[in-house]
Design a protein around this motif. Structure first.
Motif, PDB file in Angstrom:
ATOM      1  N   ARG A 133       0.674  -1.084   0.067  1.00 25.82           N
ATOM      2  CA  ARG A 133      -0.151   0.026  -0.059  1.00 25.82           C
ATOM      3  C   ARG A 133       0.808   1.339  -0.022  1.00 25.82           C
ATOM      4  O   ARG A 133       0.439   2.336   0.758  1.00 25.82           O
ATOM      5  CB  ARG A 133      -0.994  -0.006   1.379  1.00 25.82           C
ATOM      6  N   LEU A 149      -8.714  14.505   7.346  1.00 27.31           N
ATOM      7  CA  LEU A 149      -9.069  13.110   6.669  1.00 27.31           C
ATOM      8  C   LEU A 149      -7.777  12.125   6.558  1.00 27.31           C
ATOM      9  O   LEU A 149      -8.001  11.006   6.817  1.00 27.31           O
ATOM     10  CB  LEU A 149     -10.029  13.422   5.783  1.00 27.31           C
ATOM     11  N   TYR A 183      -6.486  10.792   9.798  1.00 28.80           N
ATOM     12  CA  TYR A 183      -7.330   9.858  10.034  1.00 28.80           C
ATOM     13  C   TYR A 183      -6.956   8.602   9.492  1.00 28.80           C
ATOM     14  O   TYR A 183      -6.708   7.346   9.961  1.00 28.80           O
ATOM     15  CB  TYR A 183      -8.890   9.821  10.000  1.00 28.80           C
ATOM     16  N   GLY A 238      -5.155   5.179  10.858  1.00 27.38           N
ATOM     17  CA  GLY A 238      -6.307   3.912  10.825  1.00 27.38           C
ATOM     18  C   GLY A 238      -5.618   2.917   9.834  1.00 27.38           C
ATOM     19  O   GLY A 238      -6.145   1.685   9.795  1.00 27.38           O
ATOM     20  N   ILE A 239      -4.808   3.100   8.850  1.00 25.55           N
ATOM     21  CA  ILE A 239      -4.389   2.220   8.048  1.00 25.55           C
ATOM     22  C   ILE A 239      -3.377   1.342   8.465  1.00 25.55           C
ATOM     23  O   ILE A 239      -3.093   0.054   8.029  1.00 25.55           O
ATOM     24  CB  ILE A 239      -3.332   3.043   7.130  1.00 25.55           C
ATOM     25  N   GLY A 240      -2.870   1.503  10.167  1.00 29.26           N
ATOM     26  CA  GLY A 240      -2.140   0.533  10.745  1.00 29.26           C
ATOM     27  C   GLY A 240      -2.918  -0.826  11.081  1.00 29.26           C
ATOM     28  O   GLY A 240      -4.258  -0.772  10.655  1.00 29.26           O
ATOM     29  N   GLU A 241      -2.192  -1.677  11.898  1.00 30.30           N
ATOM     30  CA  GLU A 241      -2.653  -2.805  12.253  1.00 30.30           C
ATOM     31  C   GLU A 241      -2.973  -2.704  13.609  1.00 30.30           C
ATOM     32  O   GLU A 241      -2.759  -1.713  14.415  1.00 30.30           O
ATOM     33  CB  GLU A 241      -1.756  -4.080  12.053  1.00 30.30           C
ATOM     34  N   LYS A 242      -3.618  -3.761  14.362  1.00 32.14           N
ATOM     35  CA  LYS A 242      -3.702  -3.991  15.833  1.00 32.14           C
ATOM     36  C   LYS A 242      -4.727  -2.733  16.122  1.00 32.14           C
ATOM     37  O   LYS A 242      -5.860  -2.845  15.575  1.00 32.14           O
ATOM     38  CB  LYS A 242      -2.455  -3.909  16.721  1.00 32.14           C
ATOM     39  N   ARG A 243      -4.476  -2.020  17.148  1.00 29.32           N
ATOM     40  CA  ARG A 243      -5.257  -1.053  17.918  1.00 29.32           C
ATOM     41  C   ARG A 243      -5.487   0.105  17.007  1.00 29.32           C
ATOM     42  O   ARG A 243      -6.369   0.789  17.348  1.00 29.32           O
ATOM     43  CB  ARG A 243      -5.009  -0.887  19.226  1.00 29.32           C
ATOM     44  N   PRO A 246      -6.954   0.818  13.830  1.00 29.42           N
ATOM     45  CA  PRO A 246      -8.313   1.213  13.478  1.00 29.42           C
ATOM     46  C   PRO A 246      -9.012   1.790  14.254  1.00 29.42           C
ATOM     47  O   PRO A 246      -9.956   2.842  14.377  1.00 29.42           O
ATOM     48  CB  PRO A 246      -8.831   0.100  12.677  1.00 29.42           C
ATOM     49  N   LEU A 247      -9.047   1.353  15.621  1.00 28.08           N
ATOM     50  CA  LEU A 247     -10.133   1.716  16.596  1.00 28.08           C
ATOM     51  C   LEU A 247      -9.629   3.302  17.020  1.00 28.08           C
ATOM     52  O   LEU A 247     -10.478   3.951  17.384  1.00 28.08           O
ATOM     53  CB  LEU A 247      -9.955   0.665  17.897  1.00 28.08           C
ATOM     54  N   LEU A 271     -10.704   5.511  14.683  1.00 28.71           N
ATOM     55  CA  LEU A 271     -12.151   5.798  14.581  1.00 28.71           C
ATOM     56  C   LEU A 271     -12.534   6.891  15.778  1.00 28.71           C
ATOM     57  O   LEU A 271     -13.018   7.592  15.536  1.00 28.71           O
ATOM     58  CB  LEU A 271     -13.036   4.581  14.873  1.00 28.71           C
ATOM     59  N   ILE A 279     -11.354  10.194  14.543  1.00 25.51           N
ATOM     60  CA  ILE A 279     -12.312  10.777  13.680  1.00 25.51           C
ATOM     61  C   ILE A 279     -13.623  11.346  14.549  1.00 25.51           C
ATOM     62  O   ILE A 279     -13.857  12.563  14.265  1.00 25.51           O
ATOM     63  CB  ILE A 279     -12.946   9.754  12.777  1.00 25.51           C
TER      64      ILE A 279
END
Lengths: 497, 136, 494
Positions: free
Chosen positions: A109, A145, A148, A152-157, A159-160, A163, A166
């Motif tokens: 990515r 944006l 964010y 959020g593109i990362g792993e584990k925690r 995305p949360l 969010l 955001i």
């Protein structure tokens, strides 16, 4: 060409985003060079802007040839040219340093990552340059944006955490938008210069005061001013290290710039400090922010968490210094924007370098790192000393101005908070240094000569920028006198003494 | 009493958007479900959009398109005949922003769901705790 | 007074920073590495010494590096007092480097490259403090010294050095940030400058209560001076290798603290101002308290280095006392004591280290009869003790003489009693060590009669410093002249 200089720091990264997406389709490897070139051009034009401001003073620029009130004006003066250089330089260094990191963390990515990143920089540069309050909101959202998404593109925690960021960030931005709406209702314009002219007529209106408070609250959320900081620690510490290196030094600093711009240019110091007279109250909030940020940092046991809470405390420095309302405090605050960008970049970069060799950033895992990664740890130490405020690193000098601003204003609570936070930082960093300096049990004890040193430094592409930034901390410190006398003193309105 | 009614009715658009805003904030803060939070966020943004649009309205004014075309320069356009177009234009941008925000938020929600198999905050917190325990 | 713009002070400070990469680069070749240290130490001393004629001729050497704050630059200025201190510390660096070789190799210590690097950095900072032209530069090097000595104090990297390191950083950095820094910013705020000046820079508008608070903040803020109750880092720092304790915690670090207080009292506050409101007396009593109490504590210490540390705490307060007397003789005595005590105390530490290298003994109770085993070392120890107690024919006598004259001049008779009492106490905690080392029955002795001295690299330095201690009694001129000149510079030509 040169008259379009103010547009370049925004346009070039914006177009490069497009280019990266298109060319990246065929050749993902091209995305890094394009981003690099774009940021270099942007930085060079920012330096050019600064040169022009220094020689011929502040200037306005009508975007696309449309002048206000129809078009959107860009303003360049000492304040935003300085912050722009700091932001773009930090972004450029971060970009170079994270090249390997990004390759490893986002193998598939790369293209979206770099696209997002140049857009992020576009947003920040736009926020800094624009002279239109609504345009600022749009660019704010562009930067947010992409921010964010980068987190959020990362792993584990991640995305949360992204969010939550955001949700909080949107509330902040919406508050700002609402405040701007009130201002528009009262004055019928969104251009900052026009607003400044038309507002004095309605200073006694409650709507203007409300607009001011709502804007300020929104910005406080965005800059993670305690107690509205909830999103920051998780977002920064769970983000992929490439993202945290790129975002952490920039976002909060730019938001503080917006607060300063809004207060000084749009509402004018007369209104903020004399008519509303809220300076003292906000400084007390800053005191709480500094103390709580430092105290919460003490409670953490992960490196990036500690650094994140230090960012929260540093936000308190800058907000408090600005709202002291005197020249020394504001000088300290603006100087600290530049210094803190460099310091935060340094420590997050160092943390990133350490994380290339250790999987987890729990403090206990740092044992023996001074021997394994001496340069990265030395850079972390330089950053730490600067955050503590040890001369001749730059952190000392901004703290100096902040403290003398506090004494001048008779606000000893703020002075005490600054000193308290310095002391806490001593404890924080020496806890880290101590763990990293002492060896794991069972190794390196006793009296060995000629230790077998299994050095395992971070890749050079990361190490070299890190060392440059660490050295820069001292250089910035030594030249902070020039910085203040040549640039920052003109960034503060003459009426403030 | 009548004054109060007049006060409430005279500013009814503001009351409307304040209520919407509060609903949005309430959802963001109090709801445990991530999707509900996102919906709350969207309501919050929409409230502000409505606020802007409502400020553009004028009594007895039409849409801001000049009805008489070129050449009929006999009488100039009068501002009172048209509602203010600027807030609408601004809100077009804001709507785009809010759609984009919603998109990113939903994407992340999907990612969160794939990772934890849940969108309930407390369940996610439980599973984070369980994993952290598993690490040690 | 002539002003000479000169790069010399800058070079004197930088030389030992510049040598650090060299030391790291030759880390695997110990002889080359130590050669670098010696080269830097030698050059540093030569640069410092080359400034003596000019300064004695009444000139001051100045170099402004960069203007960092309006009215405060990072700048160097060499006056008589600074030169005196720099002379002592840069000369003793050469001697200590030789001693380090004997000690570190004798014990086969780990991390020697790191050790020499940070030693060089510490010396840069020390000379930087000595040559500071203003409070800001002084603070800069003061903090640099705090951090550069941390890896030296915690050199052994075990649990004990870890907790000592914590205490060290907490006391020294905590007090300087918490007390000295705000006081400094305040001074800057009211006077607009931080440059040291004859009779100080404080405007007369500052009320006495504030002055009092400032003096106390500086006095305790520069905790390296070990004024009670900010002293307990020093005994803790004794976990460091002995050369570190010898040079840094008997000379460089602690005297930087005393030097800073001296500078603040005379160059920032101003002697006349302090005398006018009687603040000198307050500081005198604080120093006197420290002198007496630390001597009493020293009596009860069994660890040799800990006893020496408490002795150092007391002797440092002599310097503070000298500054606080604010009379020409008292100031002379205080400054001379920096030099005299340095040579005496470093001898004692060298001896303690030599004993440890040769026999592994740390406690005084285990040293009975050691004089027969290590006669040279214990003779040097005796000379060092005499110097610290202040008895002829040693240099310490001269500085105490001037201090005593200073108390009379200031009519502080209580202080005279304090000095005399303390000298008695000094004798009481040093002389028994020497006595039991030489005069004991064969049964009491813990050593056999075989002679076994420490390595030659340890022995030569301690002989040298002991010899110089005596020499300074006979020829105190270089330091005495500098000190007398410094008094004129501090008080103005009255």
């Amino acid at each position: 060409m040169s008259q379009h200089l103010p547009a370049l720091p925004v346009i070039v990264p914006l177009l490069s985003a497009l280019l990266i997406t298109m060319l990246g389709w065929f050749k993902p490897r091209l995305s890094f060079p394009i981003a690099l070139a774009a940021l270099t051009v942007a930085l060079l034009s920012a330096v050019g802007l600064m040169g022009r401001v220094l020689s011929s003073g502040a200037a306005a620029y009508g975007m696309g040839g449309w002048n206000p009130p129809w078009g959107i004006a860009y303003h360049v003066d000492h304040l935003n040219a300085l912050v722009l250089i700091a932001v773009l330089a930090a972004a450029l260094v971060g970009l170079i340093a994270t090249r390997k990191c990004v390759k490893e963390e986002f193998a598939e990515r790369i293209v979206p990552f770099y696209t997002l990143f140049v857009l992020f920089v576009t947003g920040l540069a736009g926020i800094l340059l624009t002279g239109d309050a609504f345009n600022l909101y749009v660019l704010l959202e562009v930067a947010s944006l992409t921010g964010y998404a980068l987190i959020g593109i990362g792993e584990k925690r991640a995305p949360l955490a992204g969010l939550n960021y955001i949700l909080m960030g949107t509330i902040g931005a919406s508050f700002y938008l609402l405040g701007i709406g009130y201002l528009y209702l009262m004055t019928g314009t969104l251009n900052m210069a026009d607003l400044a002219q038309r507002l004095p007529a309605v200073y006694d209106s409650h709507v203007v005061a409300l607009a001011f408070f709502i804007c300020l609250t929104g910005l406080f959320v965005k800059m993670a001013f305690f107690p509205l900081h909830g999103w920051l620690p998780n977002a920064y510490s769970h983000a992929p290290s490439a993202a945290s290196i790129l975002i952490a030094p920039l976002t909060t600093k730019v938001m503080i710039y917006v607060m300063i711009r809004l207060t000084l240019t749009v509402f004018t110091p007369d209104y903020a400090f004399d008519i509303l007279d809220i300076g003292n109250a906000i400084v007390w909030l800053a005191v709480i922010a500094i103390v709580m940020g430092s105290a919460l940092a003490l409670a953490q046991n992960r490196l990036k968490h500690i650094l994140s809470y230090i960012v929260v405390a540093e936000v308190g420095y800058m907000v408090g210094g600005f709202w002291l309302g005197n020249r020394a405090g504001m000088t300290g605050s603006i100087l600290h924007i530049v210094n803190d960008a460099a310091m935060t970049l340094c420590v997050f970069l160092a943390a990133g370098a350490l994380l290339t060799r250790i999987r987890e950033d729990r403090l206990a895992g740092l044992q023996g790192m001074f021997r394994k990664m001496p340069l990265s740890m030395a850079a972390l130490a330089a950053g730490g000393l600067s955050i503590i405020g040890v001369p001749p690193t730059c952190g000392f000098f901004s703290k100096w101005y902040l403290i003398s601003g506090g004494i001048e204003a008779g606000h000893y609570g703020f002075v005490a908070a600054l000193l308290f936070s310095s002391l806490v930082n001593v404890v924080l960093f020496f806890r880290i240094f101590e763990i990293a300096y002492f060896e794991p049990l069972g190794q390196g004890h006793g009296h060995h000569r000629n230790d077998p040193s299994p050095m395992a430094e971070a890749p050079t592409s990361m190490l070299a920028p890190l060392v440059v930034v660490a050295v820069l901390l001292v250089v910035l410190g030594l030249y902070s006198g020039n910085l203040v006398s040549a640039i920052i003193q003109y960034a503060i309105p003459a009426q403030i003494i | 009493m009548n004054e109060w009614i007049a006060f409430l009715a005279g500013k009814f658009n503001y009351w409307g958007f304040i209520v919407l805003m509060m609903i949005g904030i309430y959802a963001i803060i109090a709801k445990k479900n991530l999707i509900k939070k996102i919906i709350g966020m969207n309501i919050f943004q929409t409230a502000i959009i409505l606020f802007y649009v409502s400020t553009a309205a004028k009594r007895d004014a039409g849409i801001p398109i000049i009805t008489h075309g070129h050449g009929m320069s006999g009488h100039s356009a009068r501002a009172v005949d048209y509602i203010n177009p600027l807030p609408h234009v601004l809100m077009l941008t804001a709507i785009v922003v809010s759609v984009a925000t919603l998109g990113v938020a939903l994407t992340l929600a999907v990612k969160v769901y794939r990772q934890y198999g849940s969108l309930e905050e407390d369940e996610i917190a439980d599973s984070i705790r369980a994993r952290a325990g598993g690490d040690q | 007074m002539d002003l000479i713009v000169s790069l010399k002070p800058l070079f004197a400070v930088l030389i030992s920073i510049l040598v650090v990469p060299m030391i790291i680069w030759s880390g695997n070749r110990p002889n080359l590495r130590e050669a670098w240290t010696f080269a830097a130490a030698g050059i540093k001393f030569l640069i410092v010494a080359s400034m003596v004629p000019a300064v004695l001729g009444g000139a001051t050497l100045e170099w402004t590096m960069v203007q960092v704050l309006p009215g405060a630059a990072i700048a160097f200025r060499v006056d008589a007092f600074g030169l005196l201190f720099a002379l002592v510390s840069s000369f003793l660096w050469i001697v200590t480097s030789a001693y380090s070789i004997g000690y570190m190799r004798g014990l086969d210590e780990h991390g020697q490259t790191r050790y020499y690097c940070f030693f060089a950095l510490s010396l840069s900072a020390t000379v930087g403090v000595a040559f500071s032209a203003n409070l800001l530069t002084l603070y800069l090097f003061y903090e640099m010294l705090s951090f550069a000595t941390y890896p030296l104090v915690t050199h052994h990297q075990d649990m004990e050095s870890r907790s000592s390191g914590r205490k060290y950083i907490l006391y020294i950095v905590g007090s300087s940030i918490g007390l000295a820094l705000p006081a400094m910013v305040y001074v800057y705020g009211v006077s607009g400058t931080l440059d040291f000046a004859t009779q100080g820079i404080m405007p007369s508008s500052v009320p006495p209560a504030v002055l009092m608070a400032l003096v106390l903040m500086f006095l305790f803020g520069f905790a390296k001076a070990g004024v009670m109750p900010f002293h307990s880092w020093l005994p803790a720092a004794m976990v460091a290798p002995t050369p570190v304790s010898a040079l840094l915690h008997a000379v460089a670090v602690v005297k930087v603290g005393a030097f800073c207080i001296f500078r603040v009292l005379t160059g920032v506050m101003g002697a006349d101002l302090l005398t006018g409101i009687g603040l000198g007396t307050v500081v005198c009593y604080i120093a006197a308290f420290t002198i007496i109490v630390s001597s009493l504590i020293a009596l009860s210490q069994d660890g040799l280095k800990r006893r020496l540390a408490f002795s150092t705490i007391g002797q440092l307060s002599y310097i503070v006392l000298g500054a606080a007397l604010l009379t020409p003789q008292g100031l002379t005595g205080g400054m001379l004591h920096i030099a005299m005590h340095a040579f005496g105390k470093i001898t004692l530490f060298f001896c303690a280290g030599a004993i440890f290298v040769a026999t592994g003994v740390k406690n005084i109770s285990d040293m009975t009869g050691i004089g027969k085993r290590m006669p040279i070392t214990m003779t040097a120890f005796f000379i060092g003790s005499l110097s610290v107690i202040g008895l002829p024919p040693c240099g310490g006598f001269i500085s105490k003489w001037f201090l005593a004259l200073g108390t009379l001049e200031a009519r502080q008779y209580v202080m005279l009693v304090v000095i005399l009492t303390s000298s008695l106490l000094n004798a009481a905690y040093f002389l028994p060590i020497v006595y039991r080392a030489f005069f004991c029955t064969a049964e009491e002795s813990k050593f056999d009669n075989r002679m076994g001295e420490a390595p030659i690299w340890c022995l030569i330095p301690l002989k040298l410093t002991a010899f110089i201690s005596i020499l300074l009694f006979l020829f105190p001129q270089p330091f005495l002249d500098l000190a007398k000149l410094a008094v004129v510079q501090i008080l103005g030509s009255k």
